[in-house]
Design an enzyme around this catalytic site. Structure first.
Site, PDB file in Angstrom:
ATOM      1  N   SER A 144       0.838  -1.199   0.000  1.00 41.34           N
ATOM      2  CA  SER A 144       0.000   0.000   0.000  1.00 41.34           C
ATOM      3  C   SER A 144       0.873   1.250   0.000  1.00 41.34           C
ATOM      4  O   SER A 144       1.993   1.245   0.550  1.00 41.34           O
ATOM      5  CB  SER A 144      -0.851  -0.027   1.271  1.00 41.34           C
ATOM      6  OG  SER A 144      -1.397   1.234   1.537  1.00 41.34           O
ATOM      7  N   TYR A 150      -1.171  -0.817  10.848  1.00 42.21           N
ATOM      8  CA  TYR A 150      -1.552  -1.396   9.550  1.00 42.21           C
ATOM      9  C   TYR A 150      -0.425  -1.179   8.533  1.00 42.21           C
ATOM     10  O   TYR A 150       0.033  -2.112   7.861  1.00 42.21           O
ATOM     11  CB  TYR A 150      -2.860  -0.767   9.049  1.00 42.21           C
ATOM     12  CG  TYR A 150      -3.104  -0.986   7.584  1.00 42.21           C
ATOM     13  CD1 TYR A 150      -3.422  -2.247   7.102  1.00 42.21           C
ATOM     14  CD2 TYR A 150      -2.993   0.064   6.672  1.00 42.21           C
ATOM     15  CE1 TYR A 150      -3.616  -2.451   5.744  1.00 42.21           C
ATOM     16  CE2 TYR A 150      -3.187  -0.128   5.322  1.00 42.21           C
ATOM     17  CZ  TYR A 150      -3.495  -1.389   4.852  1.00 42.21           C
ATOM     18  OH  TYR A 150      -3.675  -1.597   3.510  1.00 42.21           O
ATOM     19  N   LYS A 183       2.387  -3.884   6.520  1.00 35.80           N
ATOM     20  CA  LYS A 183       2.646  -3.957   5.071  1.00 35.80           C
ATOM     21  C   LYS A 183       4.149  -3.848   4.812  1.00 35.80           C
ATOM     22  O   LYS A 183       4.713  -4.602   4.024  1.00 35.80           O
ATOM     23  CB  LYS A 183       1.898  -2.837   4.334  1.00 35.80           C
ATOM     24  CG  LYS A 183       0.394  -3.046   4.275  1.00 35.80           C
ATOM     25  CD  LYS A 183       0.034  -4.193   3.340  1.00 35.80           C
ATOM     26  CE  LYS A 183      -1.423  -4.537   3.352  1.00 35.80           C
ATOM     27  NZ  LYS A 183      -1.732  -5.801   2.675  1.00 35.80           N
TER      28      LYS A 183
HETATM   29  C1  UD1 Z   1      -6.676   5.190   3.929  1.00 38.43           C
HETATM   30  C2  UD1 Z   1      -5.682   4.723   4.951  1.00 38.43           C
HETATM   31  C3  UD1 Z   1      -4.588   3.942   4.235  1.00 38.43           C
HETATM   32  C4  UD1 Z   1      -5.202   2.792   3.430  1.00 38.43           C
HETATM   33  C5  UD1 Z   1      -6.221   3.353   2.442  1.00 38.43           C
HETATM   34  C6  UD1 Z   1      -6.948   2.220   1.723  1.00 38.43           C
HETATM   35  C7  UD1 Z   1      -5.720   6.364   6.792  1.00 38.43           C
HETATM   36  C8  UD1 Z   1      -4.972   7.449   7.495  1.00 38.43           C
HETATM   37  N1  UD1 Z   1      -5.121   5.859   5.670  1.00 38.43           N
HETATM   38  O1  UD1 Z   1      -6.004   6.070   3.034  1.00 38.43           O
HETATM   39  O2  UD1 Z   1      -3.681   3.435   5.171  1.00 38.43           O
HETATM   40  O3  UD1 Z   1      -4.195   2.110   2.708  1.00 38.43           O
HETATM   41  O4  UD1 Z   1      -7.203   4.108   3.169  1.00 38.43           O
HETATM   42  O5  UD1 Z   1      -7.705   2.734   0.682  1.00 38.43           O
HETATM   43  O6  UD1 Z   1      -6.810   5.974   7.197  1.00 38.43           O
HETATM   44  N2  UD1 Z   1     -12.174  11.680   3.988  1.00 38.43           N
HETATM   45  C9  UD1 Z   1     -13.132  12.588   4.352  1.00 38.43           C
HETATM   46  N3  UD1 Z   1     -14.281  12.117   4.932  1.00 38.43           N
HETATM   47  C10 UD1 Z   1     -14.498  10.798   5.158  1.00 38.43           C
HETATM   48  C11 UD1 Z   1     -13.500   9.867   4.780  1.00 38.43           C
HETATM   49  C12 UD1 Z   1     -12.337  10.347   4.188  1.00 38.43           C
HETATM   50  O7  UD1 Z   1     -12.986  13.796   4.178  1.00 38.43           O
HETATM   51  O8  UD1 Z   1     -15.542  10.447   5.705  1.00 38.43           O
HETATM   52  C13 UD1 Z   1     -10.936  12.174   3.340  1.00 38.43           C
HETATM   53  C14 UD1 Z   1      -9.684  11.836   4.128  1.00 38.43           C
HETATM   54  O9  UD1 Z   1      -9.397  12.844   5.041  1.00 38.43           O
HETATM   55  C15 UD1 Z   1      -8.646  11.730   3.010  1.00 38.43           C
HETATM   56  C16 UD1 Z   1      -9.441  11.312   1.765  1.00 38.43           C
HETATM   57  O10 UD1 Z   1     -10.817  11.538   2.096  1.00 38.43           O
HETATM   58  O11 UD1 Z   1      -8.098  12.976   2.772  1.00 38.43           O
HETATM   59  C17 UD1 Z   1      -9.256   9.859   1.431  1.00 38.43           C
HETATM   60  O12 UD1 Z   1      -9.493   9.079   2.589  1.00 38.43           O
HETATM   61  P1  UD1 Z   1      -9.524   7.495   2.572  1.00 38.43           P
HETATM   62  O13 UD1 Z   1     -10.441   7.018   1.514  1.00 38.43           O
HETATM   63  O14 UD1 Z   1      -9.758   7.019   3.956  1.00 38.43           O
HETATM   64  O15 UD1 Z   1      -8.057   7.085   2.087  1.00 38.43           O
HETATM   65  P2  UD1 Z   1      -6.615   7.462   2.685  1.00 38.43           P
HETATM   66  O16 UD1 Z   1      -6.716   8.272   3.902  1.00 38.43           O
HETATM   67  O17 UD1 Z   1      -5.809   8.010   1.582  1.00 38.43           O
END
Ligand code: UD1
Length: 332
Positions: A120, A144, A148
């Site tokens: 990842s 997590y 990895k």
């Molecule tokens: C997350 C995990 C990462 C994992 C990946 C799998 C964390 C810190 N990282 O990555 O380890 O490999 O998922 O796909 O959890 N967001 C919102 N509102 C929400 C959910 C997300 O604003 O309800 C934003 C987050 O702040 C982020 C973006 O959307 O900026 C993407 O979030 P997410 O889909 O969880 O992915 P990652 O954080 O990149």
């Protein structure tokens, strides 16, 4: 294919079958559904061999290796929630690292020396400069991510100990979307934490509003930027890596991302446009551990694997929406 019934696993099983392989799926169905196998059958007309069990069960693995002519292992299985890994790290080390170790030991005993591992982008140091190349510094900030990187390091040790090993490490960026038929897709058993499933659940009315974790980042619109990649492009990446390993020994790492960043706000706007649905949002505090920007440099995969992501963020939203609309409660 360990974890072959899961989200990325099932799309990769399909890609391999379409390319003429005969995959064997090993899955314990703890975070996946047997319906994904029925979905593959609906799309392809036939399904893979399916064996129910744990990746860490070495006697079961040995049975599989002695009963079938296995050339390579694609290792998808594992736990994947950052939050859960912080609450129960030992479970994560045991499932993700422990099971991988016993898989590798059994492969060694059975003289099977080709493996593709689902890693990842979370292994990269969030302070590193974007885009991340495969040589960017690593420094995962939660258990997590550590699991990895730990498995990556075990694979390094193994590949250095014996040049016959063929190891492909695929560092996924943010996988989204679904097969356009709507027969297979992402169906997390717990409440999802990732943005795209939450956006689509809000669009379909399962959630009242979507929380945006911060709009005060140093990015053009203040929201975080990620590199979303269509699960079909990701699945094809496994096929390309497998083909590459047929001709190359040693350990190889590839980023699977598009190289294009999309902000949280841009993704929501695109989802509104594609779905025509109302998606209520509310700005809230930053989520702990989020970095402002995480984007791949996919040049290495493009040049070595001749792999090119084909799908746009519009396609990703349309296909994810199609899956969500046809299956508002997932596989249930
Ligand atoms: C997350 C995990 C990462 C994992 C990946 C799998 C964390 C810190 N990282 O990555 O380890 O490999 O998922 O796909 O959890 N967001 C919102 N509102 C929400 C959910 C997300 O604003 O309800 C934003 C987050 O702040 C982020 C973006 O959307 O900026 C993407 O979030 P997410 O889909 O969880 O992915 P990652 O954080 O990149």
């Amino acid at each position: 294919m360990t974890g072959g019934a899961g989200y990325i696993g099932s799309h990769s099983v399909l890609a391999l079958m379409e390319a003429g392989y005969d995959p064997i799926v090993l899955d314990d169905f703890s975070n996946s559904s047997k319906e994904s196998i029925s979905g593959i059958k609906k799309i392809y007309g036939a399904g893979p061999v399916v064996i129910e069990g744990d990746t860490g069960n070495s006697s079961l693995l040995m049975d599989i290796f002695s009963s079938y002519d296995v050339n390579s292992v694609l290792h998808f299985s594992g736990l994947k929630s950052v939050e859960e890994s912080m609450a129960d790290p030992l479970r994560y080390y045991s499932e993700n690292v422990g099971s991988s170790l016993s898989l590798l030991r059994t492969m060694q005993e059975a003289n099977i020396q080709t493996i593709i591992f689902s890693s990842s982008a979370t292994v990269y140091d969030p302070e590193s400069q974007v885009p991340y190349t495969e040589n960017s510094p690593t420094n995962p900030i939660n258990p997590y991510g550590h699991t990895k990187l730990c498995v990556e390091q075990i694979l390094h040790g193994l590949a250095s100990s014996n040049p016959e090993w063929k190891v492909g490490i695929l560092r996924y960026f943010n996988p989204v979307g679904a097969h356009p038929s709507g027969h297979i897709g992402e169906d997390p058993k717990q409440k999802p934490n990732n943005l795209m499933p939450l956006v689509m659940q809000t669009a379909v009315g399962r959630m009242e509003k979507l929380l945006i974790y911060g709009d005060d980042y140093d990015t053009p619109d203040g929201t975080c930027i990620r590199d979303y990649i269509h699960v079909l492009d990701l699945a094809r990446g496994h096929l390309s890596a497998l083909t590459y390993l047929e001709r190359h020994q040693g350990l190889h790492i590839w980023n699977l991302g598009t190289g294009k960043g999309t902000s949280v706000q841009e993704l929501i706007d695109k989802a509104r446009e594609v779905t025509g649905a109302v998606i209520n949002t509310e700005i809230t505090f930053r989520r702990l551990g989020d970095s402002p920007e995480a984007v791949a440099d996919p040049k290495k995969a493009k040049s070595e694997l001749s792999w090119h992501p084909e799908y746009s963020i519009g396609n990703m939203c349309a296909d994810h929406w199609n899956w969500q609309r046809q299956n508002p409660d997932g596989y249930q």
